[in-house]
Write an enzyme that holds these catalytic residues in place. Structure first.
Site, PDB file in Angstrom:
ATOM      1  N   THR A  16      -5.946  -2.037   7.137  1.00  0.00           N
ATOM      2  CA  THR A  16      -6.087  -3.492   7.209  1.00  0.00           C
ATOM      3  C   THR A  16      -7.477  -3.868   7.689  1.00  0.00           C
ATOM      4  O   THR A  16      -7.806  -5.046   7.787  1.00  0.00           O
ATOM      5  CB  THR A  16      -5.046  -4.080   8.177  1.00  0.00           C
ATOM      6  OG1 THR A  16      -5.175  -3.434   9.450  1.00  0.00           O
ATOM      7  CG2 THR A  16      -3.628  -3.863   7.654  1.00  0.00           C
ATOM      8  N   ASP A  75      -1.315   5.853   6.973  1.00  0.00           N
ATOM      9  CA  ASP A  75      -1.306   4.403   7.201  1.00  0.00           C
ATOM     10  C   ASP A  75      -2.203   4.065   8.388  1.00  0.00           C
ATOM     11  O   ASP A  75      -2.333   4.844   9.332  1.00  0.00           O
ATOM     12  CB  ASP A  75       0.123   3.939   7.468  1.00  0.00           C
ATOM     13  CG  ASP A  75       0.296   2.447   7.219  1.00  0.00           C
ATOM     14  OD1 ASP A  75      -0.641   1.811   6.690  1.00  0.00           O
ATOM     15  OD2 ASP A  75       1.372   1.914   7.544  1.00  0.00           O
ATOM     16  N   LYS A  77       0.822  -1.216   0.000  1.00  0.00           N
ATOM     17  CA  LYS A  77       0.000   0.000   0.000  1.00  0.00           C
ATOM     18  C   LYS A  77       0.857   1.269   0.000  1.00  0.00           C
ATOM     19  O   LYS A  77       0.593   2.210  -0.746  1.00  0.00           O
ATOM     20  CB  LYS A  77      -0.957  -0.032   1.194  1.00  0.00           C
ATOM     21  CG  LYS A  77      -1.980  -1.182   1.130  1.00  0.00           C
ATOM     22  CD  LYS A  77      -2.962  -1.139   2.264  1.00  0.00           C
ATOM     23  CE  LYS A  77      -2.384  -1.581   3.583  1.00  0.00           C
ATOM     24  NZ  LYS A  77      -2.051  -3.017   3.613  1.00  0.00           N
ATOM     25  N   THR A  78       1.889   1.291   0.830  1.00  0.00           N
ATOM     26  CA  THR A  78       2.781   2.454   0.857  1.00  0.00           C
ATOM     27  C   THR A  78       3.499   2.612  -0.476  1.00  0.00           C
ATOM     28  O   THR A  78       3.650   3.732  -0.995  1.00  0.00           O
ATOM     29  CB  THR A  78       3.812   2.314   1.995  1.00  0.00           C
ATOM     30  OG1 THR A  78       3.139   2.108   3.232  1.00  0.00           O
ATOM     31  CG2 THR A  78       4.681   3.553   2.087  1.00  0.00           C
ATOM     32  N   ARG A 133       6.429  -7.924   1.813  1.00  0.00           N
ATOM     33  CA  ARG A 133       7.357  -7.339   2.789  1.00  0.00           C
ATOM     34  C   ARG A 133       8.111  -8.424   3.541  1.00  0.00           C
ATOM     35  O   ARG A 133       9.323  -8.321   3.782  1.00  0.00           O
ATOM     36  CB  ARG A 133       6.588  -6.462   3.772  1.00  0.00           C
ATOM     37  CG  ARG A 133       7.481  -5.742   4.791  1.00  0.00           C
ATOM     38  CD  ARG A 133       6.643  -5.015   5.819  1.00  0.00           C
ATOM     39  NE  ARG A 133       5.823  -3.982   5.210  1.00  0.00           N
ATOM     40  CZ  ARG A 133       4.753  -3.438   5.778  1.00  0.00           C
ATOM     41  NH1 ARG A 133       4.347  -3.872   6.962  1.00  0.00           N
ATOM     42  NH2 ARG A 133       4.068  -2.489   5.178  1.00  0.00           N
TER      43      ARG A 133
END
Length: 313
Positions: A144, A97, A52-53, A203
Site C-alpha cells: 500500500t 503482503d 492484490k492477493t 473487500r
C-alpha cells in the site's frame, strides 16, 4: 442456499475491474507459458482490499503452480526469508503482503534470491554458511506504500502494477456478483447504497453484502432491498459516504482548526493509532475530499466541515 459462484474470482475473466493490470499480467503469463519459462517478479501496488492477493492466486492458477502466502511482519530476519525460499518449486509464487514493511536487512537478503536464484544460509548443527541454489520462483509483493521499498528492491521487480480506485460501476458489479455468490438477490436501490458506503473497495463491498444478507434473512426477505441494507448499515454504524466512527473521530479532531495538524496530534486527540489513520482512514477522507494533506499536516476542507456538521446534528 449458495449458488456455487465463488466470492473470490478464480480467473481474470471473473475478476472485475483493474483491466490495465490484468492486461499486463496476462501478457507476461501467456508469453511465459508459451516459452515454458517463469515470469519476472511482480509488484502489486495499491490500496488495501483492491484484489492484490486474489491476483496472485489467479496467476498461480494460470501457471499451474503454488501460491505460498506470507506477510512481511513475520519476516524479521534473513533466516525467516530463507525458510520460505528453500521450499519453493519451479514457477511457485511467493506472495508477500505489505512487502514495504520488510526490514532493510531482509530486503537486502532478497536481492540475490530474486536476481540469481541463490541464497547464503546456515547449514544444520555445524552452523556453516553455505550457498543454496533455489528453484526459479516468482516473488509477488503487495504494497500500500510503494515508496517505502528501497530503490534496489524496487529495481528487481520486472513488472510493477499500480491498482487504481474502483469505479462506481465496477463496485456495483462486484456487489451484484457477491450477492449471487451468497445465493440472494439485491435491488438496484440497495446497490446504490453499497456504492456510496463501501469506500470503493471490493473487500469492504463483499463484507457489507454479507451483513445485508444477514439483515434480509432475519427480516424474512428473499432478497437484499433498501430496507435490509439500511438496517445492516445502522447496525454497522456506517453512514453516508461510508463514514465509520473512526472517520468521524478524525474529522472531529480537525474541525474548526485553522492550522494543519500532524499525524501524531491527530492520533493523540482521536485515540487512534497512526498506522490506522495513514492506511485506512486518510485514504478515504482524501478520496471524498473531506481533508487535504500538506507538508505540515492535515487540514479539513469545506466538504469535511459539512460532513462533520451533518454528523453532529
Amino acid at each position: 442456499m449458495a449458488s456455487g459462484t465463488p466470492l473470490r474470482p478464480s480467473s481474470f475473466d471473473t475478476f472485475i475491474g483493474q483491466n490495465h493490470v490484468k492486461e499486463q499480467l496476462n501478457l507476461a503469463l501467456e508469453s511465459a507459458v508459451m516459452r515454458d519459462d517463469v515470469i519476472d517478479h511482480v509488484l502489486l501496488a495499491g490500496p488495501a482490499g483492491t484484489g492484490k492477493t486474489t491476483l496472485a492466486n489467479i496467476m498461480s492458477s494460470r501457471l499451474g503452480t503454488r501460491c505460498v502466502e506470507t506477510i512481511a511482519n513475520v519476516m524479521r530476519k534473513p533466516q525467516d526469508a530463507a525458510n520460505n525460499l528453500v521450499n519453493l518449486r519451479r514457477g511457485d509464487i511467493l506472495f508477500i503482503d505489505e512487502i514495504h514493511a520488510l526490514p532493510i536487512t531482509v530486503q537486502e537478503y532478497f536481492y540475490t534470491a530474486m536476481e540469481d536464484y541463490k541464497i547464503n544460509t546456515i547449514a544444520g548443527r555445524s552452523r556453516r554458511a553455505v550457498t543454496v541454489n533455489l528453484q526459479k520462483f516468482i516473488l509477488v509483493g503487495a504494497t500500500t506504500n510503494e515508496g517505502q521499498l528501497s530503490s534496489p528492491m524496487l529495481s528487481r521487480f520486472g513488472l510493477v502494477c499500480n491498482l487504481k480506485p474502483y469505479s462506481d460501476q465496477d463496485v456495483g458489479m462486484i456487489a451484484t456478483r457477491g450477492a449471487k455468490a451468497l445465493g440472494i438477490g439485491i435491488t438496484d436501490e440497495a446497490i446504490k447504497l453499497v456504492v456510496d458506503r463501501c469506500r470503493g473497495v471490493p473487500r469492504i463491498t463483499l463484507r457489507h453484502i454479507k451483513r445485508m444478507r444477514d439483515s434480509a434473512t432475519i427480516m424474512h426477505k428473499s432478497m437484499i432491498d433498501l430496507e435490509s441494507a439500511i438496517h445492516a448499515y445502522r447496525v454497522l454504524q456506517i453512514g453516508e459516504h461510508g463514514m465509520t466512527n473512526q472517520d468521524r473521530a478524525v474529522l472531529k479532531v480537525l474541525s474548526g482548526k485553522k492550522h494543519a495538524t500532524g499525524i501524531q496530534g491527530v492520533s493523540s486527540e482521536s485515540n487512534i493509532d497512526q498506522e490506522t489513520i495513514s492506511n485506512l482512514i486518510e485514504p478515504h477522507l482524501l478520496r471524498i475530499g473531506a481533508i487535504v494533506r500538506t507538508p505540515r499536516g492535515r487540514l479539513i476542507t469545506k466538504v469535511g466541515e459539512k460532513i462533520n456538521k451533518d454528523i453532529q446534528q
